[in-house]
Design an enzyme around this catalytic site. Sequence first.
Site: not given
Length: 649
Positions: A165, A404, A453, A459
């Site tokens: 990310e 997750d 993701e 988020e």
Amino acid sequence: MKKQFLLSAVLCLSLTAFGQKVHQLASPSGNIRISVELTDQIQYDVTQGNQTLMDNCVIGLETANHQLGIHPKLNKVVRQNVNEELTPIVPLKFSTITNRYNQLLLKFKGGYSVEFRAFDDGFAYRFLTDLKGEQEIMNEILRLNFVDDCLLHLQQPDGFKTSYEEEYRHQTSSEWKNSNRMALLPLLASTPKGDKILMSETNLTDYPAMFLKNDGQGGITAVFPRLPLEFGEDGDRSLKILKEANCIARTAGKRSYPWRYFVITDDDRKLIENTLSYRLAEKNVIENTSWIKPGLASWEWWNGATPYGPDVDFKAGCNLDTYKYFIDFASHYGVEYIVMDEGWAMNTRNPYKPNPSVDIHELIRYGKEKNVGIVLWLTWLTVENHFDLFETFEKWGVKGVKIDFMDRSDQWMVNFYERVAHEAAKHHLFVDFHGAFKPAGLEYKYPNVLSYEGVRGMEQMGGCRPDNSVYFPFIRNAVGAMDYTPGAMLSMQPEVYHSERPNSASIGTRAYQMALFVLFETGLQMMADNPTLYYRNDECTRFITQVPQTWDETIALEAKAGEYAIVAKRKGEQWYIGGMTNNRERERVFNISLDFLQEGKNYLMTSFEDGINADHQAMDYRKQEQSLKKGNHITVRLARNGGFAAVIR
């Protein structure tokens, strides 16, 4: 899979062929050429048109007992020309894909081969071994050299533990030379002349993911996480690695290795349209796929699970009434699923003991009555410790799982992904991986893997900016499905942004948020915001909920990596257009031709566009309707951090 396959193989068995040190391979159009030279190592150059893009690139594979690629001794050359039609189970870009390439297979003494494929939009290579027993892979050699000092668009984690990310950084090859920071795949390189080279991997199985590092001389080399051997306690979401092997993988001696592929183009639009990851991946292994249903999902975590207003006469939160409200909302708009995040179970470690305040069994029953499926969130550690939960969830009537916090891509974790996909498929459950590495082919082998993701999505709240997100169609989403979680109904420009759950907001205009549902590709698309706000913005919600998740055709109309993307997508006879741009001070104006429409038909376009004040008040948008025909032109105006969304019927 319907498939038309044309194959011609030429076996070059002469001593003259074996004695060659240079082997040429061209794409079907001849535009891309790979020159493989065999010296004391395996080297290759890559040319597009008359321009050499990469030269003196070196590849090899080191096992505990073999140095594959060092002093290679050629045994056989096999050439193939392939032209086939492929039909994806979950078509994120095209319902039919032409797979046309030329192949060069070099078989060497010592039980290994290297396979090159040249496509009109790129090339790929991989190793194959025919060795006995299990092999320890110590390293895979990749030394990549760009001829020019390219501008690299890359994510740089602090280490191998990463959720992929990181924000994109932009630095030249020579600037990276002075850095010790690794980079993730995919990576995009821009040459001074405007060519783009997108690198990633696919068919990743029983092997760690590749990372990249500068070699100290302006080139790029591959690095890999080592195989973990021992783990220790690290809370309810993960494990600490206590001991690692001195190898990166232990794997079968007879196997093929992941494809390393490169999309090459002088037209940024082709990055968006490319399907190389799919064309190279292992084919679907699920015999019956009729139960796999991509769709839209309402999700409660981002908005705090707090609907409010005159129709909410219950205490909102993680309870039965709130989730029934979400189900009613989904049913009202024809949304296929709701995702139940952390809190549906009594604790994160036990997936068999539901929270009595939620009553998961009543919600599954109620959802079935309303034609809304339930998706349950889990940590990967809970899944690993309770691998029979897939069988249990199937009996309960759950439709899918969101798993997750993996945050790793070593061989052990790559194998975990595949074990999950396989077991979930056995029990007719789809999978959405969060805290995940990028897509690398598993989603085609097991098409019940609907999304990953591995992206800096909403988020991240204020850390999710259009300046970064506008790269996604060209890099992250260009290699596979992406769970970004769009759909904010509170929109702000960056200089006034402030947001906290439950009043979550996004940076970018309202039209920008709506456009993301057309632009961003995933088999499970999220509606991240509060049902209350969706009800209050009904015309926007009705557009969002009609956008398909799978497509028959994709045409990038206008595109420049990192600046703007306008894309048209067709589902049946309807077309959708999505456009987005970055934080440029002035608006961008495009004159778009509708030549892709069918001749002789009349169309009605309903569009959502940035309003005149959207550059300051990001909530400002206007809805318009106009009649159109093939060959007409439309004007698309994008405010800074703005967007454009339309459906053409």
